[in-house]
Design a protein around this motif. Structure first.
Motif, mmCIF file in Angstrom:
data_model
loop_
_atom_site.group_PDB
_atom_site.id
_atom_site.type_symbol
_atom_site.label_atom_id
_atom_site.label_comp_id
_atom_site.label_asym_id
_atom_site.label_seq_id
_atom_site.Cartn_x
_atom_site.Cartn_y
_atom_site.Cartn_z
ATOM 1 N N TYR A 1 -3.051 -9.604 -6.618
ATOM 2 C CA TYR A 1 -4.385 -9.013 -6.802
ATOM 3 C C TYR A 1 -5.473 -9.833 -6.117
ATOM 4 C CZ TYR A 1 -5.757 -12.691 -10.079
ATOM 5 O OH TYR A 1 -6.097 -13.900 -10.628
ATOM 6 N N ASN A 2 -5.281 -11.165 -6.031
ATOM 7 C CA ASN A 2 -6.308 -12.014 -5.432
ATOM 8 C C ASN A 2 -6.082 -12.301 -3.951
ATOM 9 O OD1 ASN A 2 -4.088 -13.632 -5.740
ATOM 10 N ND2 ASN A 2 -5.125 -15.287 -6.829
ATOM 11 N N ALA A 3 -5.020 -11.709 -3.390
ATOM 12 C CA ALA A 3 -4.738 -11.885 -1.958
ATOM 13 C C ALA A 3 -4.012 -10.659 -1.417
ATOM 14 C CB ALA A 3 -3.913 -13.147 -1.738
ATOM 15 N N PRO A 4 -4.627 -9.489 -1.509
ATOM 16 C CA PRO A 4 -3.951 -8.269 -1.051
ATOM 17 C C PRO A 4 -3.789 -8.222 0.467
ATOM 18 C CG PRO A 4 -6.210 -7.780 -1.665
ATOM 19 C CD PRO A 4 -5.962 -9.206 -2.066
ATOM 20 N N ASP A 5 -2.789 -7.478 0.894
ATOM 21 C CA ASP A 5 -2.554 -7.271 2.320
ATOM 22 C C ASP A 5 -3.423 -6.086 2.752
ATOM 23 O OD1 ASP A 5 -1.609 -6.608 4.845
ATOM 24 O OD2 ASP A 5 0.478 -7.079 4.361
ATOM 25 N N PHE A 6 -4.650 -6.369 3.117
ATOM 26 C CA PHE A 6 -5.598 -5.309 3.471
ATOM 27 C C PHE A 6 -5.094 -4.458 4.620
ATOM 28 C CE2 PHE A 6 -8.467 -8.594 1.614
ATOM 29 C CZ PHE A 6 -8.948 -7.848 0.537
ATOM 30 N N GLU A 7 -4.470 -5.106 5.585
ATOM 31 C CA GLU A 7 -3.966 -4.374 6.755
ATOM 32 C C GLU A 7 -2.918 -3.341 6.339
ATOM 33 O OE1 GLU A 7 -1.800 -5.278 11.083
ATOM 34 O OE2 GLU A 7 -2.559 -6.928 9.853
ATOM 35 N N LEU A 8 -1.999 -3.746 5.456
ATOM 36 C CA LEU A 8 -0.974 -2.813 4.985
ATOM 37 C C LEU A 8 -1.597 -1.682 4.177
ATOM 38 C CD1 LEU A 8 2.005 -2.037 4.509
ATOM 39 C CD2 LEU A 8 1.965 -3.537 2.496
ATOM 40 N N LEU A 9 -2.539 -2.004 3.315
ATOM 41 C CA LEU A 9 -3.178 -0.984 2.484
ATOM 42 C C LEU A 9 -3.887 0.061 3.345
ATOM 43 C CD1 LEU A 9 -4.673 -3.222 -0.372
ATOM 44 C CD2 LEU A 9 -2.619 -1.801 -0.466
ATOM 45 N N LEU A 10 -4.545 -0.389 4.399
ATOM 46 C CA LEU A 10 -5.232 0.549 5.282
ATOM 47 C C LEU A 10 -4.244 1.358 6.118
ATOM 48 C CD1 LEU A 10 -8.275 -1.550 6.553
ATOM 49 C CD2 LEU A 10 -8.315 0.407 5.002
ATOM 50 N N LYS A 11 -3.232 0.687 6.646
ATOM 51 C CA LYS A 11 -2.242 1.361 7.478
ATOM 52 C C LYS A 11 -1.532 2.467 6.722
ATOM 53 C CE LYS A 11 2.049 0.512 10.053
ATOM 54 N NZ LYS A 11 3.070 -0.515 10.412
ATOM 55 N N GLU A 12 -1.204 2.207 5.452
ATOM 56 C CA GLU A 12 -0.465 3.182 4.644
ATOM 57 C C GLU A 12 -1.384 4.061 3.801
ATOM 58 O OE1 GLU A 12 2.709 3.721 4.869
ATOM 59 O OE2 GLU A 12 3.099 2.079 6.283
ATOM 60 N N LYS A 13 -2.690 4.015 4.110
ATOM 61 C CA LYS A 13 -3.677 4.924 3.506
ATOM 62 C C LYS A 13 -3.761 4.814 1.984
ATOM 63 C CE LYS A 13 -3.499 8.364 7.232
ATOM 64 N NZ LYS A 13 -2.851 7.446 8.178
ATOM 65 N N CYS A 14 -3.919 3.603 1.504
ATOM 66 C CA CYS A 14 -4.129 3.389 0.075
ATOM 67 C C CYS A 14 -5.403 4.117 -0.356
ATOM 68 C CB CYS A 14 -4.257 1.893 -0.227
ATOM 69 S SG CYS A 14 -4.677 1.508 -1.926
ATOM 70 N N SER A 15 -5.329 4.869 -1.443
ATOM 71 C CA SER A 15 -6.478 5.658 -1.882
ATOM 72 C C SER A 15 -7.076 5.162 -3.196
ATOM 73 C CB SER A 15 -6.066 7.125 -2.058
ATOM 74 O OG SER A 15 -5.124 7.263 -3.111
ATOM 75 N N LEU A 16 -6.406 4.212 -3.863
ATOM 76 C CA LEU A 16 -6.905 3.721 -5.145
ATOM 77 C C LEU A 16 -6.229 2.400 -5.493
ATOM 78 C CD1 LEU A 16 -8.450 4.138 -7.869
ATOM 79 C CD2 LEU A 16 -6.414 5.353 -8.692
ATOM 80 N N ALA A 17 -7.012 1.442 -5.991
ATOM 81 C CA ALA A 17 -6.474 0.188 -6.514
ATOM 82 C C ALA A 17 -6.698 0.178 -8.018
ATOM 83 C CB ALA A 17 -7.160 -1.009 -5.870
ATOM 84 N N ILE A 18 -5.626 -0.009 -8.775
ATOM 85 C CA ILE A 18 -5.728 -0.133 -10.228
ATOM 86 C C ILE A 18 -5.531 -1.603 -10.570
ATOM 87 C CG2 ILE A 18 -4.769 0.534 -12.464
ATOM 88 C CD1 ILE A 18 -3.917 3.167 -11.250
ATOM 89 N N GLU A 19 -6.601 -2.240 -10.993
ATOM 90 C CA GLU A 19 -6.607 -3.674 -11.230
ATOM 91 C C GLU A 19 -6.634 -3.986 -12.721
ATOM 92 O OE1 GLU A 19 -6.570 -6.014 -8.885
ATOM 93 O OE2 GLU A 19 -7.171 -5.008 -7.033
#
Length: 404
Positions: A175-193
């Motif tokens: 949660y404190n070091a997400p892979d932003f590149e992967l999240l964007l590439k795979e079209k992440c639409s929501l983070a549940i923290e």
């Protein structure tokens, strides 16, 4: 049939307005184009509220409110409206608000900028709140979960482990070091923290700046353990499985009412703890949900008068623990935090004082499994297990194991 919301012109996912910041309130917001219908009933949960809204062109609404303004929808298209379309405003802890909006609906123009928009049914979710995984699993499918902040080796939910083995769920960093590149590439639409995200506000801000709404699960704030489990209703709305969520929750309540609350018993004192590497004892505070489960099962928590603390745990010396718990009827060792306790001899090796404990002499030593804190869906089973050791009927245990 066209959806009601298609009549609105399209605007961005999160509409930025000049509205005032949200203040703590239980009052429903006014949303242009929608009428507040009702707040969905909750039995135990206190940390979230669900307000349902209908379009002003829902026939069941306009018949009772004939003078509603129709500025945002073409009246000629009113016959094409899906009368079953609803949107939901989620309020967390009285302050954080999220609008659950179908993918083909436009955002109400007067929506305050502090309200995050979550498109439903949700897809490609980055799940950081590990306690929520079991609830999503109970909804019948983990398909909406695409990313995990927990590695495969740290999961105890079998379906989550299997999904990661099959690459259906990808590890996307903590949660404190997400892979932003992967999240964007795979079209992440929501983070549940989980609430841990508040320790790294810059990560939350970064996710939001990338267009990824951040939903903070505060189920850990629920005082009643059944309130934690009731969060399945909220997640059911996110993936449009409200009935599945309602049925599951009611089934759990029925089991508890049948096997616990309807039967009386003689209370037994229970101690729940683990020993640290330096010999200190960590117990649960009197307001903790584990303590509430012990009490619901008919037990009496040995430290029920522990001072209220912001932390669920309290650390004391072995001497203090002995003074309070030597006469306890039952000892439960928290192996979900510490290593598994393999034998009574291993407990005695942690402190010779345990030899003088009533529960040790009577063989009433139990330990939890590693799965405990991820098993939010099985809180009812944990209460039933506790009930069994309090009553002495210890067949078919799920979470608790006797230490020989």
């Amino acid at each position: 049939m066209k959806n009601t919301c298609l009549a609105f012109f399209l605007i961005p996912l999160i509409f930025i307005s000049c509205a005032k910041p949200l203040s703590k309130s239980d009052s429903p917001l006014e949303l242009e184009g929608y009428l507040f219908k009702s707040s969905l009933p909750l039995k135990y949960a206190k940390e979230f509220k669900i307000d349902e809204y209908h379009s002003v062109f829902d026939s069941s609404v306009t018949e009772s409110e004939p003078n509603i303004k129709t500025a945002f929808v073409d009246p000629e298209k009113s016959a094409e409206i899906n009368q079953k379309s609803s949107i939901y405003m989620i309020t967390i802890s009285g302050t954080d608000r999220y609008l659950l909006l179908p993918k083909d609906c436009a955002v109400p123009q007067n929506l305050p900028s502090k309200v995050a928009v979550i498109r439903t049914p949700v897809t490609n979710v980055y799940l950081c709140a590990s306690s929520a995984m079991a609830l999503w699993n109970r909804l019948g499918s983990l398909d909406p979960i695409k990313f995990s902040a927990v590695q495969k080796k740290d999961w105890y939910v079998p379906e989550a482990i299997r999904a990661m083995e099959e690459s259906k769920i990808l590890y996307a960093g903590k949660y404190n070091a997400p892979d932003f590149e992967l999240l964007l590439k795979e079209k992440c639409s929501l983070a549940i923290e989980s609430t841990m995200i508040y320790h790294t506000p810059q990560i939350k801000e970064k996710l939001e700046s990338l267009g990824i709404p951040v939903f903070v699960d505060k189920s850990s704030y629920e005082e009643n353990p059944l309130g934690r489990m009731e969060w399945i209703k909220l997640y059911g709305l996110m993936c449009k499985k409200q009935e599945v969520a309602e049925d599951f929750f009611q089934e759990q309540l029925t089991r508890i009412e049948t096997n616990v609350t309807s039967q009386s018993t003689i209370p037994k004192s229970v101690s729940f703890f683990y020993i640290t590497s330096n010999g200190m004892v960590v117990i649960r505070g009197s307001e903790d949900y584990i303590v509430k489960m012990i009490e619901m099962a008919g037990g009496e928590y040995a430290f029920k008068n522990t001072r209220k603390s912001s932390s669920p745990s309290v650390t004391i010396s072995m001497e203090q623990f002995y003074a309070q718990c030597a006469s306890s009827d039952i000892l439960i060792y928290n192996s979900s935090i510490d290593n598994t306790l393999h034998s009574k001899a291993e407990l005695l090796s942690k402190s010779p004082l345990f030899a003088e404990f009533k529960a040790v002499q009577a063989g009433e030593i139990w330990m939890t499994g590693k799965y405990l804190y991820q098993a939010t869906d099985r809180i009812g089973d944990m209460i039933l297990d506790l009930r069994k050791i309090v009553t002495g009927n210890t067949e078919k245990m799920i979470f608790l194991e006797r230490v020989e």
